[in-house]
Design an enzyme around this catalytic site. Structure first.
Site, PDB file in Angstrom:
ATOM      1  N   LYS A 146       0.834  -1.191   0.000  1.00  0.00           N
ATOM      2  CA  LYS A 146       0.000   0.000   0.000  1.00  0.00           C
ATOM      3  C   LYS A 146       0.880   1.256   0.000  1.00  0.00           C
ATOM      4  O   LYS A 146       2.042   1.141   0.365  1.00  0.00           O
ATOM      5  CB  LYS A 146      -0.946  -0.005   1.198  1.00  0.00           C
ATOM      6  CG  LYS A 146      -0.235  -0.237   2.553  1.00  0.00           C
ATOM      7  CD  LYS A 146      -0.430   0.874   3.524  1.00  0.00           C
ATOM      8  CE  LYS A 146       0.682   1.836   3.609  1.00  0.00           C
ATOM      9  NZ  LYS A 146       1.222   2.253   4.819  1.00  0.00           N
ATOM     10  N   HIS A 176      -0.624  -4.467   6.242  1.00  0.00           N
ATOM     11  CA  HIS A 176      -0.108  -5.345   7.299  1.00  0.00           C
ATOM     12  C   HIS A 176      -0.953  -5.314   8.569  1.00  0.00           C
ATOM     13  O   HIS A 176      -0.855  -6.206   9.404  1.00  0.00           O
ATOM     14  CB  HIS A 176       1.382  -5.069   7.590  1.00  0.00           C
ATOM     15  CG  HIS A 176       1.630  -3.881   8.467  1.00  0.00           C
ATOM     16  ND1 HIS A 176       1.729  -2.612   7.990  1.00  0.00           N
ATOM     17  CD2 HIS A 176       1.802  -3.785   9.814  1.00  0.00           C
ATOM     18  CE1 HIS A 176       1.949  -1.777   8.980  1.00  0.00           C
ATOM     19  NE2 HIS A 176       2.002  -2.457  10.106  1.00  0.00           N
ATOM     20  N   HIS A 238      -4.765   1.392   6.558  1.00  0.00           N
ATOM     21  CA  HIS A 238      -4.841   0.654   7.824  1.00  0.00           C
ATOM     22  C   HIS A 238      -6.122   0.934   8.625  1.00  0.00           C
ATOM     23  O   HIS A 238      -6.795   0.014   9.079  1.00  0.00           O
ATOM     24  CB  HIS A 238      -3.656   1.002   8.725  1.00  0.00           C
ATOM     25  CG  HIS A 238      -2.319   0.706   8.115  1.00  0.00           C
ATOM     26  ND1 HIS A 238      -2.078  -0.384   7.334  1.00  0.00           N
ATOM     27  CD2 HIS A 238      -1.132   1.366   8.197  1.00  0.00           C
ATOM     28  CE1 HIS A 238      -0.809  -0.389   6.959  1.00  0.00           C
ATOM     29  NE2 HIS A 238      -0.219   0.670   7.474  1.00  0.00           N
TER      30      HIS A 238
HETATM   31  C1  BG6 Z   1       3.192   1.669   7.932  1.00  0.00           C
HETATM   32  C2  BG6 Z   1       3.273   3.155   7.707  1.00  0.00           C
HETATM   33  O1  BG6 Z   1       2.413   1.059   6.936  1.00  0.00           O
HETATM   34  O2  BG6 Z   1       2.609   1.414   9.203  1.00  0.00           O
HETATM   35  C3  BG6 Z   1       4.075   3.809   8.817  1.00  0.00           C
HETATM   36  O3  BG6 Z   1       3.898   3.404   6.453  1.00  0.00           O
HETATM   37  C4  BG6 Z   1       3.508   3.445  10.167  1.00  0.00           C
HETATM   38  O4  BG6 Z   1       4.083   5.229   8.655  1.00  0.00           O
HETATM   39  C5  BG6 Z   1       3.357   1.936  10.294  1.00  0.00           C
HETATM   40  O5  BG6 Z   1       4.390   3.922  11.172  1.00  0.00           O
HETATM   41  C6  BG6 Z   1       2.638   1.548  11.565  1.00  0.00           C
HETATM   42  O6  BG6 Z   1       2.637   0.154  11.687  1.00  0.00           O
HETATM   43  P1  BG6 Z   1       2.801  -0.574  13.086  1.00  0.00           P
HETATM   44  O7  BG6 Z   1       2.632  -2.009  12.759  1.00  0.00           O
HETATM   45  O8  BG6 Z   1       4.142  -0.219  13.598  1.00  0.00           O
HETATM   46  O9  BG6 Z   1       1.716  -0.010  13.955  1.00  0.00           O
END
Ligand code: BG6
Length: 469
Positions: A146, A176, A238
C-alpha cells in the site's frame, strides 16, 4: 503438516527499509518455525545492486541481528544460502527474468513465483508493466504494498495495468494491519461471543473510535511522506481496513470470498468523508526535516468522522485518528455504548466503554458502572482489564508480515484487500484530496491540533484518559 510447493520469492525493494526491518525478519521466523517450503529461493532486486551477492547476504545478516533476538545461526545460514540479488528497473528486467527462470528450473515444475513489490506508489505501475513484458508475472502471485495508487484515478490506472498482467486471484494487496493477531481477534470477539455480537450495532453503540497515534516522527522517510501524507499512509489503508473488521456483517464463512465480501460491503456503505468533519495536522518542525519542502502542506496527522450508512450502523459516528510525533503509540478501538434509563439517583451514568488495544498481546478494557460499596445504592466507575491472549499460546502468535507472507505462500487471499475495496476507499477519501482541510500545526508530543481534540464532541477521545499523554 505437508510442506507447501516450492517457491521463488522475488523481492523488489530488497535493500529498502521495509525489507530489512520486516520482510527478512519474517522470512527468518517462518524458516525457524519450519513453515517455509522445503525448497525455495529468494531473489532480491532493486535499481542499485550491492557490490556482490555476499555483501547483500551480509547486510541481511546484520538486519536480522538488529531485529531478531536469539538468532539461530543454522537457520540464518540456510536462509542466506538461498538468497540471491539481481538488479532490475522499470525499463529493463531481462536479467532478472533469466535469474528467476533459472531458479524455477532448479526447483522443478511445481514451483510458484511470488513477486513482492515493496516500491513507492509512483513506481508501481511501470514496474508491473515491466513484469508483464518480461513474462515474469505469468502465473505468479503479485504482492503489492500500500498505498494502491495515490488517488481514485491513479488507483484505477494501476488496477488496469495490474489486471493486464495478472488475474485478481493472483493479486495480494497487502495491508499489514490485517496480518496482526489483534486485528483478526476482532472477528473472534465479535463472531464467537454471544455477549458481544448482539450489542454490536447502532441500537446499542453510540460511537466508535479507531485511534492509532504514533510517537515516531518521520524516521528519514521525508520524501515518502511528502509524496504520500498521513491520509494515504494510514487512513485510507490501515484505519479503514480495521473499520471494515469492526463494522462488517457476520460473513457466511471465514473463507476469502465471504470475508472479503462482508468487508467490501462496509466500504460500499461508507459515506464519502466530509472535509468539514476532518482535521489535518502537521507537527512543528516537519518542514525542517530532510527531503521536506519548506512550505509543505502535507499532513502528518488526520482526525476524521466517518459514517457507515447501513442498517447496523446508521447514525453512529466512527472517529478515526492517527498521526506522527504524538503523545503516545497506541492502536485502540473503543466502542461507547448507549446509556440505559437508570433508576440510580443523580446524574445519568457514564456510558459503558469497551476498548480493544490491538497490541501484540491484545487487551480489552471494559469501563462499567458498579455499586459503590457502602450503605447507599450508588454507582461508581470501574475499569476492568481482560487479557485476550491465552497464556499457553502466547508464543504461537505470528508477526503481521510473517502471517501475510505465509498466506501468500499458501495462496490464501483472505487477509488481502480486493480491488473493489480499494476503489471504494478512494471514493470515500477523494473529497479530502479534492478539498483538503488546511493543515493545522501541532506540537510534537501532543495529541494533535486543538480542533481535532474536540472532534468527537464533549466526551472527547478516550485515549488521553488512559495514558500519560
Ligand atoms: C506503515 C506506515 O504502513 O505502518 C508507517 O507506512 C507506520 O508510517 C506503520 O508507522 C505503523 O505500523 P505498526 O505495525 O508499527 O503499527
Amino acid at each position: 503438516m505437508t510442506s507447501p510447493d516450492p517457491v521463488v520469492l522475488v523481492l523488489f525493494g530488497a535493500r529498502g527499509d521495509l525489507a530489512r526491518r520486516m520482510l527478512f525478519p519474517s522470512l527468518y521466523r517462518l524458516a525457524a518455525a519450519g513453515r517455509l517450503p522445503d525448497d525455495y529461493a529468494v531473489i532480491g532486486s532493486g535499481r542499485t545492486a550491492p557490490d556482490s551477492v555476499d555483501e547483500f547476504r551480509d547486510s541481511i545478516r546484520d538486519a536480522l541481528a538488529e531485529s531478531v533476538d536469539d538468532l539461530d545461526d543454522d537457520v540464518v545460514q540456510k536462509l542466506l544460502q538461498r538468497l540471491d540479488f539481481q538488479s532490475s528497473s522499470a525499463d529493463d528486467g531481462s536479467e532478472l527474468a533469466d535469474t528467476v527462470r533459472q531458479a524455477r528450473e532448479k526447483l522443478g515444475p511445481d514451483a510458484t513465483t511470488l513477486i513482492y513489490l515493496s516500491v513507492p506508489p509512483t513506481a508501481m505501475e511501470s514496474m508491473i508493466a515491466m513484469l508483464g513484458r518480461e513474462g515474469l508475472a505469468d502465473g505468479a502471485r503479485l504482492v503489492v504494498e500500500k498505498p494502491f495508487g495515490i488517488d481514485l484515478q491513479s488507483s484505477r490506472a494501476l488496477q488496469e495495468t495490474i489486471t493486464s498482467v495478472a488475474d485478481e486471484d493472483h493479486i495480494y494487496r497487502i495491508d499489514h494491519f490485517l496480518g496482526k493477531e489483534a486485528v483478526q481477534n476482532i472477528l473472534a470477539l465479535r463472531f464467537a461471543n454471544g455477549l458481544l455480537e448482539p450489542a454490536w450495532n447502532a441500537t446499542h453503540v453510540e460511537s466508535v473510535q479507531i485511534d492509532v497515534p504514533e510517537t515516531l516522527g518521520l524516521e528519514g522517510r521525508g520524501s515518502f511522506y511528502e509524496a504520500t501524507g498521513c491520509l494515504r499512509d494510514m487512513v485510507s489503508t490501515h484505519l479503514c481496513q480495521v473499520l471494515g473488521f469492526v463494522a462488517m456483517e457476520p460473513p457466511a464463512t471465514l473463507e476469502a470470498r465471504d470475508l472479503r465480501e462482508a468487508k467490501a460491503a462496509v466500504f460500499d456503505a461508507m459515506r464519502p468523508l466530509d472535509p468539514q468533519r476532518v482535521v489535518f495536522g502537521q507537527f512543528d518542525g516537519y518542514r525542517g526535516e530532510e527531503d521536506v519542502d519548506d512550505d509543505s502542506q502535507v499532513e502528518t496527522f488526520v482526525a476524521a468522522e466517518a459514517y457507515v450508512d447501513n442498517d447496523r450502523w446508521r447514525g453512529v459516528p466512527f472517529y478515526l485518528r492517527t498521526g506522527k510525533a504524538l503523545a503516545d503509540k497506541r492502536r485502540t478501538v473503543t466502542l461507547t455504548f448507549r446509556t440505559p434509563p437508570s433508576p440510580f439517583p443523580g446524574e445519568r451514568p457514564e456510558p459503558d466503554e469497551l476498548a480493544l488495544d490491538l497490541t501484540d498481546t491484545p487487551v480489552a478494557t471494559l469501563d462499567v458502572n458498579v455499586k459503590r460499596p457502602g450503605p447507599e445504592l450508588a454507582t461508581e466507575r470501574l475499569s476492568s482489564r481482560l487479557e485476550l491472549t491465552p497464556s499457553d499460546h502466547a508464543d504461537d502468535s505470528l508477526a503481521a508480515y510473517e502471517r501475510l507472507l505465509l498466506d501468500v505462500i499458501r495462496g490464501d487471499q483472505t487477509l488481502f484487500a480486493r480491488s473493489d475495496e480499494v476503489d471504494r476507499l478512494w471514493q470515500v477519501c477523494q473529497p479530502l484530496l479534492d478539498n483538503p482541510p488546511k493543515v493545522q500545526p501541532y506540537e510534537k508530543g501532543s495529541w494533535g491540533p486543538e480542533s481535532a481534540v474536540k472532534l468527537p464532541g464533549d466526551r472527547g477521545w478516550r485515549l488521553p484518559d488512559q495514558s500519560d499523554g
